[in-house]
Design a protein around this motif. Structure first.
Motif, PDB file in Angstrom:
ATOM      1  N   SER A  32       1.500  65.472  -6.979  1.00 13.16           N
ATOM      2  CA  SER A  32       2.673  64.626  -7.177  1.00 13.16           C
ATOM      3  C   SER A  32       2.871  63.646  -6.026  1.00 13.16           C
ATOM      4  CB  SER A  32       3.934  65.487  -7.355  1.00 13.16           C
ATOM      5  OG  SER A  32       4.140  66.296  -6.203  1.00 13.16           O
ATOM      6  N   GLU A  33       2.250  63.908  -4.863  1.00 15.43           N
ATOM      7  CA  GLU A  33       2.427  63.039  -3.702  1.00 15.43           C
ATOM      8  C   GLU A  33       1.205  62.194  -3.372  1.00 15.43           C
ATOM      9  OE1 GLU A  33       2.798  66.425  -3.332  1.00 15.43           O
ATOM     10  OE2 GLU A  33       4.982  66.562  -3.579  1.00 15.43           O
ATOM     11  N   VAL A  34       0.035  62.567  -3.850  1.00 14.06           N
ATOM     12  CA  VAL A  34      -1.209  61.932  -3.409  1.00 14.06           C
ATOM     13  C   VAL A  34      -1.908  61.257  -4.576  1.00 14.06           C
ATOM     14  CG1 VAL A  34      -3.419  62.290  -2.265  1.00 14.06           C
ATOM     15  CG2 VAL A  34      -1.441  63.682  -1.614  1.00 14.06           C
ATOM     16  N   ALA A  35      -2.074  59.929  -4.490  1.00 12.71           N
ATOM     17  CA  ALA A  35      -2.716  59.168  -5.554  1.00 12.71           C
ATOM     18  C   ALA A  35      -4.230  59.244  -5.456  1.00 12.71           C
ATOM     19  CB  ALA A  35      -2.270  57.708  -5.498  1.00 12.71           C
ATOM     20  N   ALA A  36      -4.883  59.363  -6.602  1.00 15.48           N
ATOM     21  CA  ALA A  36      -6.340  59.311  -6.671  1.00 15.48           C
ATOM     22  C   ALA A  36      -6.809  57.933  -7.123  1.00 15.48           C
ATOM     23  CB  ALA A  36      -6.862  60.378  -7.625  1.00 15.48           C
ATOM     24  N   VAL A  37      -6.113  57.365  -8.124  1.00 17.14           N
ATOM     25  CA  VAL A  37      -6.443  56.034  -8.655  1.00 17.14           C
ATOM     26  C   VAL A  37      -5.163  55.231  -8.751  1.00 17.14           C
ATOM     27  CG1 VAL A  37      -7.381  54.735 -10.612  1.00 17.14           C
ATOM     28  CG2 VAL A  37      -8.395  56.944  -9.981  1.00 17.14           C
ATOM     29  N   SER A  38      -5.151  54.036  -8.173  1.00 20.85           N
ATOM     30  CA  SER A  38      -3.965  53.179  -8.201  1.00 20.85           C
ATOM     31  C   SER A  38      -4.356  51.780  -8.654  1.00 20.85           C
ATOM     32  CB  SER A  38      -3.311  53.091  -6.818  1.00 20.85           C
ATOM     33  OG  SER A  38      -2.874  54.351  -6.372  1.00 20.85           O
ATOM     34  N   VAL A  39      -3.378  51.060  -9.201  1.00 17.89           N
ATOM     35  CA  VAL A  39      -3.599  49.669  -9.580  1.00 17.89           C
ATOM     36  C   VAL A  39      -2.723  48.793  -8.700  1.00 17.89           C
ATOM     37  CG1 VAL A  39      -1.853  49.807 -11.430  1.00 17.89           C
ATOM     38  CG2 VAL A  39      -3.575  47.984 -11.466  1.00 17.89           C
ATOM     39  N   LEU A  40      -3.300  47.711  -8.171  1.00 16.81           N
ATOM     40  CA  LEU A  40      -2.553  46.767  -7.348  1.00 16.81           C
ATOM     41  C   LEU A  40      -1.760  45.844  -8.250  1.00 16.81           C
ATOM     42  CD1 LEU A  40      -1.969  45.520  -4.528  1.00 16.81           C
ATOM     43  CD2 LEU A  40      -3.944  44.022  -4.936  1.00 16.81           C
ATOM     44  N   LEU A  41      -0.481  45.684  -7.951  1.00 18.35           N
ATOM     45  CA  LEU A  41       0.408  44.859  -8.758  1.00 18.35           C
ATOM     46  C   LEU A  41       0.777  43.596  -7.985  1.00 18.35           C
ATOM     47  CD1 LEU A  41       2.733  47.756  -9.940  1.00 18.35           C
ATOM     48  CD2 LEU A  41       0.819  46.740 -11.203  1.00 18.35           C
ATOM     49  N   GLY A  42       0.467  42.447  -8.546  1.00 18.94           N
ATOM     50  CA  GLY A  42       0.833  41.194  -7.901  1.00 18.94           C
ATOM     51  C   GLY A  42      -0.019  40.896  -6.692  1.00 18.94           C
ATOM     52  N   GLU A  43       0.588  40.241  -5.719  1.00 19.68           N
ATOM     53  CA  GLU A  43      -0.120  39.782  -4.538  1.00 19.68           C
ATOM     54  C   GLU A  43      -0.576  40.955  -3.672  1.00 19.68           C
ATOM     55  OE1 GLU A  43       2.871  36.962  -6.095  1.00 19.68           O
ATOM     56  OE2 GLU A  43       2.843  39.082  -5.539  1.00 19.68           O
ATOM     57  N   PRO A  44      -1.705  40.791  -2.952  1.00 22.67           N
ATOM     58  CA  PRO A  44      -2.269  41.912  -2.208  1.00 22.67           C
ATOM     59  C   PRO A  44      -1.511  42.327  -0.972  1.00 22.67           C
ATOM     60  CG  PRO A  44      -3.555  39.928  -1.825  1.00 22.67           C
ATOM     61  CD  PRO A  44      -2.583  39.602  -2.923  1.00 22.67           C
ATOM     62  N   GLY A  45      -0.691  41.448  -0.380  1.00 23.13           N
ATOM     63  CA  GLY A  45       0.001  41.854   0.832  1.00 23.13           C
ATOM     64  C   GLY A  45       0.898  40.772   1.366  1.00 23.13           C
ATOM     65  N   SER A  46       1.600  41.106   2.444  1.00 26.17           N
ATOM     66  CA  SER A  46       2.545  40.174   3.053  1.00 26.17           C
ATOM     67  C   SER A  46       2.778  40.583   4.484  1.00 26.17           C
ATOM     68  CB  SER A  46       3.866  40.162   2.287  1.00 26.17           C
ATOM     69  OG  SER A  46       4.861  39.463   2.995  1.00 26.17           O
ATOM     70  N   ASP A  47       3.175  39.611   5.320  1.00 20.49           N
ATOM     71  CA  ASP A  47       3.552  39.917   6.699  1.00 20.49           C
ATOM     72  C   ASP A  47       4.974  40.440   6.785  1.00 20.49           C
ATOM     73  OD1 ASP A  47       1.096  39.095   7.630  1.00 20.49           O
ATOM     74  OD2 ASP A  47       1.743  37.016   7.904  1.00 20.49           O
ATOM     75  N   ALA A  48       5.709  40.380   5.664  1.00 19.46           N
ATOM     76  CA  ALA A  48       7.102  40.831   5.670  1.00 19.46           C
ATOM     77  C   ALA A  48       7.168  42.341   5.801  1.00 19.46           C
ATOM     78  CB  ALA A  48       7.814  40.383   4.390  1.00 19.46           C
ATOM     79  N   VAL A  49       8.310  42.832   6.250  1.00 19.37           N
ATOM     80  CA  VAL A  49       8.530  44.273   6.310  1.00 19.37           C
ATOM     81  C   VAL A  49       8.567  44.821   4.895  1.00 19.37           C
ATOM     82  CG1 VAL A  49      10.130  46.105   6.997  1.00 19.37           C
ATOM     83  CG2 VAL A  49       9.815  44.085   8.456  1.00 19.37           C
ATOM     84  N   THR A  50       7.840  45.890   4.651  1.00 18.86           N
ATOM     85  CA  THR A  50       7.780  46.434   3.302  1.00 18.86           C
ATOM     86  C   THR A  50       8.739  47.596   3.138  1.00 18.86           C
ATOM     87  OG1 THR A  50       6.004  47.959   3.889  1.00 18.86           O
ATOM     88  CG2 THR A  50       5.345  45.787   3.094  1.00 18.86           C
ATOM     89  N   ASP A  51       8.936  47.977   1.861  1.00 18.54           N
ATOM     90  CA  ASP A  51       9.854  49.060   1.527  1.00 18.54           C
ATOM     91  C   ASP A  51       9.099  50.168   0.798  1.00 18.54           C
ATOM     92  OD1 ASP A  51      12.531  50.118   1.407  1.00 18.54           O
ATOM     93  OD2 ASP A  51      12.468  49.723  -0.738  1.00 18.54           O
ATOM     94  N   VAL A  52       7.802  50.282   1.092  1.00 16.68           N
ATOM     95  CA  VAL A  52       6.973  51.253   0.407  1.00 16.68           C
ATOM     96  C   VAL A  52       7.001  52.557   1.173  1.00 16.68           C
ATOM     97  CG1 VAL A  52       4.664  51.777  -0.426  1.00 16.68           C
ATOM     98  CG2 VAL A  52       5.490  49.412  -0.456  1.00 16.68           C
ATOM     99  N   SER A  53       7.361  53.628   0.489  1.00 15.98           N
ATOM    100  CA  SER A  53       7.429  54.932   1.135  1.00 15.98           C
ATOM    101  C   SER A  53       6.087  55.631   1.018  1.00 15.98           C
ATOM    102  CB  SER A  53       8.511  55.798   0.483  1.00 15.98           C
ATOM    103  OG  SER A  53       9.769  55.187   0.617  1.00 15.98           O
ATOM    104  N   SER A  54       5.625  56.249   2.097  1.00 11.76           N
ATOM    105  CA  SER A  54       4.361  56.971   2.104  1.00 11.76           C
ATOM    106  C   SER A  54       4.625  58.451   2.311  1.00 11.76           C
ATOM    107  CB  SER A  54       3.455  56.461   3.229  1.00 11.76           C
ATOM    108  OG  SER A  54       3.173  55.094   3.047  1.00 11.76           O
ATOM    109  N   PRO A  55       4.229  59.297   1.368  1.00 13.14           N
ATOM    110  CA  PRO A  55       4.470  60.728   1.525  1.00 13.14           C
ATOM    111  C   PRO A  55       3.613  61.330   2.624  1.00 13.14           C
ATOM    112  CG  PRO A  55       3.096  60.322  -0.390  1.00 13.14           C
ATOM    113  CD  PRO A  55       3.541  58.967   0.133  1.00 13.14           C
ATOM    114  N   GLU A  56       4.109  62.398   3.225  1.00 10.03           N
ATOM    115  CA  GLU A  56       3.323  63.111   4.215  1.00 10.03           C
ATOM    116  C   GLU A  56       2.165  63.807   3.535  1.00 10.03           C
ATOM    117  OE1 GLU A  56       3.651  63.227   7.477  1.00 10.03           O
ATOM    118  OE2 GLU A  56       5.294  61.779   7.372  1.00 10.03           O
ATOM    119  N   PRO A  57       0.946  63.725   4.096  1.00  9.09           N
ATOM    120  CA  PRO A  57      -0.199  64.400   3.485  1.00  9.09           C
ATOM    121  C   PRO A  57      -0.071  65.905   3.587  1.00  9.09           C
ATOM    122  CG  PRO A  57      -0.801  63.517   5.629  1.00  9.09           C
ATOM    123  CD  PRO A  57       0.584  63.015   5.310  1.00  9.09           C
TER     124      PRO A  57
END
Length: 244
Positions: free
Chosen positions: A211-236
């Motif tokens: 439930s916390e660890v992705a095996a296959v993901s799809v990139l949505l929209g632009e690949p990245g930005s220098d702006a501060v992101t709001d993406v949460s990363s679960p602890e491994p």
């Protein structure tokens, strides 16, 4: 050690708003074609879930409060849900089964009448109709990426040779997930997905090790930005786990 069993990832669609103006409007989290999700809509969905959690925390009810999805997950799942609906309508894909909100609610500990849960159930239903029959054997690069993700998260032992892990991972679940990712990636380009820099890079899990660890993901929209992101990363996880 064997690689951990892959688990289908959950997702959610949220409210649609007719697009007006340019694709960099303040207060818009993401665009898919002529539809958009506003930051206010994301706020309202999270507020509803927050209120539900507060009620669950009432002393007379007891029990642990359900966790809320990260803000970036609400945005990402809306994008994928909208893509799934549009490509299914255009290509005539039909769902293979129906998922009811009560089923999703039981897994998340959230009320089945909430927007999050209702739309999540609708997305599960939609994704069941994506053309998994077009799945093909994964490329060496795709397998290497999945193995690297599992090792980085600690769910695949560093002592297990890549060749052994690759043989264990190359199963119908993985092939179907890769096929779904290709459909969604192509749709993201066709329907002109644009994501607010706040959320870039925005990746949506199509298949998970857990439930916390992705095996296959799809990139949505632009690949990245220098702006501060709001993406949460679960602890491994602390260590590798065996399949059930």
């Amino acid at each position: 050690m064997r690689a951990r069993r892959l688990v289908a990832a959950a997702s959610v669609v949220v409210g649609l708003v007719a697009l007006t103006g340019c694709r960099t409007e303040p207060g818009v989290a993401a665009y898919v074609g002529d539809q958009r999700i506003t930051e206010d809509t994301v706020d309202s969905i999270l507020d509803e879930l927050r209120d539900s959690r507060a009620a669950t925390e009432a002393p007379e009810l007891g029990g642990p409060a359900p966790e809320l999805p990260p803000r970036s997950q609400v945005v990402g799942t809306w994008v994928v849900g909208t893509l799934c609906d549009q490509v299914s309508a255009d290509q005539g894909y039909q769902p293979l089964g129906r998922v009811e909100p009560v089923q999703v609610a039981g897994q998340l500990g959230l009320p089945p009448e909430s927007e999050y849960v209702r739309q999540l159930a609708a997305l599960h239903t939609c994704r069941s109709g994506l053309p998994a029959g077009n799945s093909v054997a994964p490329t060496e690069q795709e397998l290497a990426e999945v193995i690297a993700a599992g090792r980085a998260a600690g769910v695949i032992s560093p002592d297990t040779p890549d060749a052994v892990v690759a043989g264990q991972l190359d199963v119908p679940q993985l092939r179907n997930a890769l096929a779904s990712r290709r459909v969604l990636a192509e749709a993201a380009g066709e329907y002109d997905v644009t994501v607010n820099p706040r959320y870039r890079p925005l990746e949506f899990p199509v298949l998970n090790f857990s439930s916390e660890v992705a095996a296959v993901s799809v990139l949505l929209g632009e690949p990245g930005s220098d702006a501060v992101t709001d993406v949460s990363s679960p602890e491994p996880p602390a260590g590798a786990q065996q399949p059930a």
